[in-house]
Design a protein around this motif. Structure first.
Motif, PDB file in Angstrom:
ATOM      1  N   PHE A  49       0.823  -1.210   0.000  1.00 51.72           N
ATOM      2  CA  PHE A  49       0.000   0.000   0.000  1.00 51.72           C
ATOM      3  C   PHE A  49       0.857   1.259   0.000  1.00 51.72           C
ATOM      4  N   THR A  50       1.872   1.303   0.831  1.00 51.25           N
ATOM      5  CA  THR A  50       2.640   2.541   0.971  1.00 51.25           C
ATOM      6  C   THR A  50       3.604   2.781  -0.178  1.00 51.25           C
ATOM      7  N   GLU A  53       0.144   3.909  -3.284  1.00 51.04           N
ATOM      8  CA  GLU A  53      -1.180   3.869  -2.670  1.00 51.04           C
ATOM      9  C   GLU A  53      -2.294   3.715  -3.699  1.00 51.04           C
ATOM     10  N   ASN A  57      -4.758   0.559  -3.687  1.00 49.55           N
ATOM     11  CA  ASN A  57      -6.221   0.652  -3.598  1.00 49.55           C
ATOM     12  C   ASN A  57      -6.891  -0.126  -4.720  1.00 49.55           C
ATOM     13  N   ILE A 124      -6.668   2.198   2.881  1.00 51.84           N
ATOM     14  CA  ILE A 124      -5.675   2.649   3.850  1.00 51.84           C
ATOM     15  C   ILE A 124      -6.071   4.027   4.370  1.00 51.84           C
TER      16      ILE A 124
END
Length: 136
Positions: A49-50, A53, A57, A124
């Motif tokens: 995710f980081t 992002e 998603n 997130i």
């Protein structure tokens, strides 16, 4: 003519309210028998995710995820369910897993325990969030 239009609008409104009520009251299914679209560790999920992002998603949000990790924190919710925070590569944030009280009969794992969960990823928000989680 105005009465027919008003009557039609009322009928359509009543149908919409009925459908909305049905969808709101529809029982939630357990994720236990559903296959996950992704399996891995909480560190890997957070890093996916980081690192990107937007792509994270697209890949994970709305999908069933099976994640393993160490419980960093246990929080009690107002509806008698629990939320577990699993470790990640970030010192503050992690993977937030809200347990589904209807389908978790086992005791809530304590801080420091390794656990494997399956849940629905909702994206997130500092933490990667999974809902309707069940302990495997």
């Amino acid at each position: 003519m105005k009465k027919k239009i008003l009557f039609s609008v009322l009928i359509i409104g009543a149908i919409a309210v009925g459908i909305g009520y049905y969808m709101f009251q529809k029982p939630v299914e357990s994720l236990r028998d559903k296959s996950p679209t992704w399996q891995g560790t909480s560190e890997d999920l957070y890093d996916e995710f980081t690192s990107d992002e937007v792509e994270g998603n697209k890949t994970f949000t709305g999908n069933i995820i099976e994640v393993s990790g160490t419980v960093v924190e246990v929080m009690q919710n107002t509806d008698s369910s629990s939320t577990l925070i699993l470790n990640s590569s970030h010192p503050i944030f992690g993977v937030k897993c809200r347990l589904d009280p209807k389908f978790n009969t086992a005791e809530t794992p304590a801080q420091g325990k390794k656990v494997t969960l399956k849940g629905l990823c909702t994206g997130i928000n500092s933490d990667v969030e999974l809902n309707q989680c069940i302990i495997l």
